[in-house]
Scaffold this motif. Structure first.
Motif, PDB file in Angstrom:
ATOM      1  N   MET A 154      23.998  38.769  40.151  1.00  0.00           N
ATOM      2  CA  MET A 154      23.140  38.608  39.149  1.00  0.00           C
ATOM      3  C   MET A 154      22.201  39.708  38.700  1.00  0.00           C
ATOM      4  SD  MET A 154      21.529  34.868  40.528  1.00  0.00           S
ATOM      5  CE  MET A 154      20.380  34.832  39.173  1.00  0.00           C
ATOM      6  N   HIS A 155      22.088  40.743  39.816  1.00  0.00           N
ATOM      7  CA  HIS A 155      21.299  42.109  39.013  1.00  0.00           C
ATOM      8  C   HIS A 155      22.278  42.797  38.503  1.00  0.00           C
ATOM      9  CE1 HIS A 155      17.257  41.502  40.670  1.00  0.00           C
ATOM     10  NE2 HIS A 155      17.949  41.146  41.910  1.00  0.00           N
ATOM     11  N   LEU A 156      23.625  42.940  38.903  1.00  0.00           N
ATOM     12  CA  LEU A 156      24.533  43.872  38.355  1.00  0.00           C
ATOM     13  C   LEU A 156      24.864  43.363  36.962  1.00  0.00           C
ATOM     14  CD1 LEU A 156      26.255  45.982  39.617  1.00  0.00           C
ATOM     15  CD2 LEU A 156      28.444  44.313  39.720  1.00  0.00           C
ATOM     16  N   ARG A 157      24.873  42.125  36.815  1.00  0.00           N
ATOM     17  CA  ARG A 157      25.012  41.633  35.160  1.00  0.00           C
ATOM     18  C   ARG A 157      23.723  41.867  34.424  1.00  0.00           C
ATOM     19  NH1 ARG A 157      27.586  40.558  30.596  1.00  0.00           N
ATOM     20  NH2 ARG A 157      26.621  38.561  29.529  1.00  0.00           N
ATOM     21  N   LYS A 158      22.622  41.925  35.015  1.00  0.00           N
ATOM     22  CA  LYS A 158      21.647  42.141  34.332  1.00  0.00           C
ATOM     23  C   LYS A 158      21.495  44.007  33.798  1.00  0.00           C
ATOM     24  CE  LYS A 158      16.349  42.293  34.412  1.00  0.00           C
ATOM     25  NZ  LYS A 158      15.161  41.781  35.326  1.00  0.00           N
ATOM     26  N   ALA A 159      22.186  44.611  34.790  1.00  0.00           N
ATOM     27  CA  ALA A 159      22.069  45.978  34.469  1.00  0.00           C
ATOM     28  C   ALA A 159      23.403  46.304  33.479  1.00  0.00           C
ATOM     29  CB  ALA A 159      22.300  46.705  35.778  1.00  0.00           C
ATOM     30  N   GLY A 160      24.241  45.342  33.253  1.00  0.00           N
ATOM     31  CA  GLY A 160      25.162  45.478  32.153  1.00  0.00           C
ATOM     32  C   GLY A 160      26.313  46.143  32.763  1.00  0.00           C
ATOM     33  N   ARG A 161      26.499  45.885  34.157  1.00  0.00           N
ATOM     34  CA  ARG A 161      27.624  46.756  34.854  1.00  0.00           C
ATOM     35  C   ARG A 161      28.818  45.712  35.128  1.00  0.00           C
ATOM     36  NH1 ARG A 161      25.262  50.600  37.969  1.00  0.00           N
ATOM     37  NH2 ARG A 161      27.247  51.241  38.530  1.00  0.00           N
ATOM     38  N   ASP A 162      30.106  46.012  35.581  1.00  0.00           N
ATOM     39  CA  ASP A 162      31.324  45.369  35.559  1.00  0.00           C
ATOM     40  C   ASP A 162      31.181  44.330  36.868  1.00  0.00           C
ATOM     41  OD1 ASP A 162      33.980  44.437  35.284  1.00  0.00           O
ATOM     42  OD2 ASP A 162      34.406  45.725  37.155  1.00  0.00           O
ATOM     43  N   CYS A 163      31.225  43.238  36.679  1.00  0.00           N
ATOM     44  CA  CYS A 163      31.366  42.273  37.500  1.00  0.00           C
ATOM     45  C   CYS A 163      32.643  41.372  37.491  1.00  0.00           C
ATOM     46  CB  CYS A 163      30.114  41.143  37.131  1.00  0.00           C
ATOM     47  SG  CYS A 163      28.422  41.967  37.402  1.00  0.00           S
ATOM     48  N   SER A 164      33.769  41.955  37.344  1.00  0.00           N
ATOM     49  CA  SER A 164      34.917  41.405  37.306  1.00  0.00           C
ATOM     50  C   SER A 164      35.459  41.189  38.830  1.00  0.00           C
ATOM     51  CB  SER A 164      36.126  42.123  36.641  1.00  0.00           C
ATOM     52  OG  SER A 164      36.350  43.597  37.559  1.00  0.00           O
ATOM     53  N   VAL A 165      36.429  40.199  39.024  1.00  0.00           N
ATOM     54  CA  VAL A 165      36.945  40.039  40.444  1.00  0.00           C
ATOM     55  C   VAL A 165      37.652  41.254  40.813  1.00  0.00           C
ATOM     56  CG1 VAL A 165      38.635  38.600  41.513  1.00  0.00           C
ATOM     57  CG2 VAL A 165      37.220  37.528  39.777  1.00  0.00           C
ATOM     58  N   ASP A 166      38.089  41.997  40.189  1.00  0.00           N
ATOM     59  CA  ASP A 166      38.559  43.277  40.599  1.00  0.00           C
ATOM     60  C   ASP A 166      37.550  44.268  41.226  1.00  0.00           C
ATOM     61  OD1 ASP A 166      41.125  42.664  39.780  1.00  0.00           O
ATOM     62  OD2 ASP A 166      40.948  43.848  38.064  1.00  0.00           O
TER      63      ASP A 166
END
Length: 377
Positions: free
Chosen positions: A318-330
């Motif tokens: 969730m924090h990674l998403r908030k920071a606009g970073r890559d959250c793909s399964v890879d």
């Protein structure tokens, strides 16, 4: 890794987990005074109040929005033998244990804090029906065997209807301190038989929009795919609350967990923009995590993903998403592999998982690893 505490620890959901036992037994941060009074009710009056809706037994998910408490009562669990013996006790004019009620200030209705089994037994016997059958006494002494309410003699009916049951009536105001006090009372009454978890009590006392929104999140198809079947003890519901609370307020986390979550629920009963934003982050994150290979790694040869692993992993995503970073399964898959091979991380997810040091350690390591793999993408 086999020591990781699982989401649904036992096939018997009525058995409390070690974490739940520790949480219930933890000392309260503060003891809050309450106002209460003693009152005697006759059986006829109790049943009449139940029938009229002046006294209610709230349950989780109750649709009546005028009820300030959503559901600390579990389903009816007394056997027919227990019901018969209770009615017999009243007919013999023996004393019976008292009940605890909460007076709802908005409309003066009485909510049953403790005494559900006794009250529903009284109501069923007087109505004459239990489990779609005629309620006749069987597990009693000879003089009462085969009797229903309709078959009672005038003297027996008077003994039953006029029997007095003592009630402790607790006043609950709208302020958070009053609700916390009621929580503490119920927690102390919560012993023997099937104990309620801290969260089953919490959703009752701190009811509001947030409880309903958590219920909607608990129905999310991706969350259900990750977690598995719904938990009758609301452990999945509580885990979502933990995730949202730690996402928004981890810097203020302090044990015991129950106090941290109670404060969060109290402060956010009516939800709000920050809560709804966090809920959207949760939905987005579980959608990205709904991958069989990823969940298999997080389970680490266990039947289910542990509560602590799930909590820290989702909060970090969730924090990674908030920071606009890559959250793909890879990104998430290799990060999960590294985390689950880390002795430090696994230890922070095993035993005494609500300890402040362990909570902070696993949240920090999960963030560091997931963020590092995201940076490499």
């Amino acid at each position: 890794m086999d020591d990781l505490e699982e989401l649904n620890v036992s096939d018997n959901e009525n058995v409390l987990t070690q974490e739940e036992r520790e949480d219930l037994e933890a000392a309260d941060e503060t003891v809050i005074p309450i106002t209460y009074s003693g009152q005697d009710f006759d059986v006829d009056g109790l049943v009449r109040r139940l029938d009229n809706g002046d006294m209610i037994i709230p349950r989780f998910g109750l649709s009546d929005r005028t009820v300030e408490v959503d559901g600390f009562q579990r389903e009816f669990v007394w056997s027919k033998r227990q019901m018969d013996r209770f009615i017999e006790t009243l007919l013999l004019e023996y004393p019976v244990p008292g009940i605890f009620l909460v007076k709802q200030q908005s409309d003066k209705r009485l909510l049953v804090l403790d005494g559900q089994q006794r009250l529903l037994t009284l109501q069923s016997f007087k109505k004459g029906v239990y489990n779609k059958r005629v309620f006749e006494l069987k597990n009693v002494c000879e003089q009462f065997r085969g009797l229903s309410y309709e078959k009672l003699s005038d003297a027996q009916r008077r003994a039953f209807d006029n029997a007095f049951i003592q009630a402790t009536v607790v006043n609950m105001d709208e302020n958070p301190e009053s609700r916390e006090a009621v929580y503490q009372i119920f927690e102390r009454l919560n012993s023997g038989g099937t104990q309620l978890t801290a969260h089953e009590i919490r959703v009752a006392i701190f009811t509001g929009s947030l409880v309903q929104e958590l219920s909607i999140l608990n129905d999310n198809e991706h969350w259900r795919s990750i977690y598995g079947p719904k938990n009758r003890r609301l452990r999945d519901h509580e885990l979502i609350l933990r995730i949202i609370a730690l996402y928004l307020n981890a810097q203020n986390y302090a044990a015991p967990l129950k106090s941290f979550l109670n404060r969060f629920m109290s402060e956010n009963r009516g939800s709000g923009e920050n809560i709804r934003a966090a809920e959207k982050m949760f939905e987005w994150s579980v959608e990205r995590m709904d991958n069989d290979c990823l969940i298999r790694v997080l389970k680490s040869n266990n039947p289910r993903v542990s509560t602590a692993v799930m909590e820290s992993f989702i909060v970090s995503v969730m924090h990674l998403r908030k920071a606009g970073r890559d959250c793909s399964v890879d990104t998430l898959f290799p990060a999960a592999e590294k985390l689950m091979s880390s002795e430090t991380y696994v230890n922070s997810c095993a035993e005494s998982t609500t300890n402040e040091g362990k909570v902070r350690a696993r949240l920090q390591e999960a963030w560091n690893v997931i963020n590092d793999y995201s940076s490499q993408s």
